[in-house]
Write an enzyme that holds these catalytic residues in place. Structure first.
Site, PDB file in Angstrom:
ATOM      1  N   LYS A 144      -5.609  -4.251  -9.645  1.00  0.00           N
ATOM      2  CA  LYS A 144      -5.173  -5.649  -9.559  1.00  0.00           C
ATOM      3  C   LYS A 144      -4.615  -5.919  -8.168  1.00  0.00           C
ATOM      4  O   LYS A 144      -3.433  -6.221  -7.980  1.00  0.00           O
ATOM      5  CB  LYS A 144      -4.128  -5.943 -10.639  1.00  0.00           C
ATOM      6  CG  LYS A 144      -4.679  -5.854 -12.048  1.00  0.00           C
ATOM      7  CD  LYS A 144      -3.596  -6.128 -13.087  1.00  0.00           C
ATOM      8  CE  LYS A 144      -4.139  -6.027 -14.502  1.00  0.00           C
ATOM      9  NZ  LYS A 144      -3.101  -6.246 -15.529  1.00  0.00           N
ATOM     10  N   THR A 145      -5.490  -5.781  -7.192  1.00  0.00           N
ATOM     11  CA  THR A 145      -5.105  -5.935  -5.792  1.00  0.00           C
ATOM     12  C   THR A 145      -5.638  -7.256  -5.243  1.00  0.00           C
ATOM     13  O   THR A 145      -6.417  -7.949  -5.880  1.00  0.00           O
ATOM     14  CB  THR A 145      -5.650  -4.764  -4.955  1.00  0.00           C
ATOM     15  OG1 THR A 145      -7.047  -4.597  -5.258  1.00  0.00           O
ATOM     16  CG2 THR A 145      -4.921  -3.469  -5.294  1.00  0.00           C
TER      17      THR A 145
END
Length: 293
Positions: free
Chosen positions: A141-142
């Site tokens: 979840k970057t």
């Protein structure tokens, strides 16, 4: 702290990425640069809030591309604590126009990367204090376009970066299973193309799903969104049930883990604790760059 230089991990393309950041920040005229001109100046990088210094290679490359010289006074990975004041973290020398061209790009990157490293180290230390000996990992979840910096910060902070992208390992989540029809079918299809060299992980909501994933040949089973007590019971049960049956599998837990509750998830049967809390919404470390005068 490792004696290895994390900068050696970076691909050559990171330099092109930084060139793109500089282009994005000054797409046409540099009005401020016109004002200050090319006179040689010295600037000081100040650290104004406590945290782990991370992102040094990105900071260096910004100013290298602008013809400036940088000297850091601390090593990457060191914890800096200004204690309400400020610390001289680095010295930057070059034409005034170039110093200001790179200022915001370099500071934003360093501040964000240091914030992620700080959050990573904090969570790892909390887990170790609770007796956890396994892996603390980030997630995918970057931020698009900024993943390299965020994953780098996790590593400097002592966390595992987990999979870097969709090609790094196979992660079969609920949507994959629903679209395929079953965990078994999804794992078999993945193994057909991933071969022996790529791990397959399956997200599971129950012990029954975990058993199906292990039987199908998953390398990692993620117990998703279990509470602390439920996790310990499920993990222990799964490990005992499959002990001695020739199935080597890692158990991972994820979902809602933060520094405030990580200790409640610690148990010997869990090999990996993964969380997005070390890189989503983390507080930046406050840096500023001031021209000496």
């Amino acid at each position: 702290m490792s004696t290895h230089d994390y900068a050696h991990l970076l691909p050559p393309t990171y330099k092109t990425t930084i060139a793109g950041w500089l282009t994005e920040d000054t797409p046409s005229f540099d009005y401020g640069g016109f004002v200050v001109g090319e006179s040689q100046k010295t600037a000081t990088l100040y650290c104004k809030s406590a945290g782990v210094l991370a992102g040094v290679p990105f900071f260096l490359e910004v100013f290298r591309q602008l013809g400036c010289e940088v000297e850091f006074h601390y090593k990457e990975g060191e914890y800096l604590d200004p204690a309400g004041g400020k610390i001289k973290a680095a010295t930057v020398r070059g034409p005034a126009r170039q110093l200001l061209l790179g200022e915001r790009v370099a500071l934003n990157t360093l501040s964000r990367c240091s914030g992620i490293a700080s959050a990573s180290r904090s969570l790892v230390l909390l887990a170790r204090e609770a007796g956890y000996k396994g892996i603390i990992a980030g997630t995918r979840k970057t931020t698009p376009g900024f993943r390299l910096v965020e994953k780098y910060g996790m590593l400097v902070g002592g966390a595992d970066a987990h999979r870097y992208d969709l090609s790094a390992m196979v992660m079969l989540k609920d949507n994959h299973v629903w679209a395929t029809g079953s965990i078994t079918d999804a794992v078999k299809a993945a193994r057909k193309v991933a071969g022996f060299s790529v791990k397959i992980e399956v997200e599971c909501q129950s012990e029954a799903e975990a058993d199906e994933a292990i039987e199908a040949g998953a390398d990692v089973v993620m117990l998703d969104n279990f509470d602390g007590e439920g996790l310990r019971v499920a993990a222990s049960s799964i490990k005992q049930r499959w002990a001695g049956k020739g199935k080597s599998v890692l158990l991972e837990c994820s979902g809602g883990l933060t520094k405030d509750n990580v200790k409640s998830f610690v148990c010997d049967e869990i090999d990996i604790i993964s969380t997005s809390s070390i890189h989503q919404g983390t507080k930046h470390v406050d840096f500023s760059l001031k021209i000496d005068h």
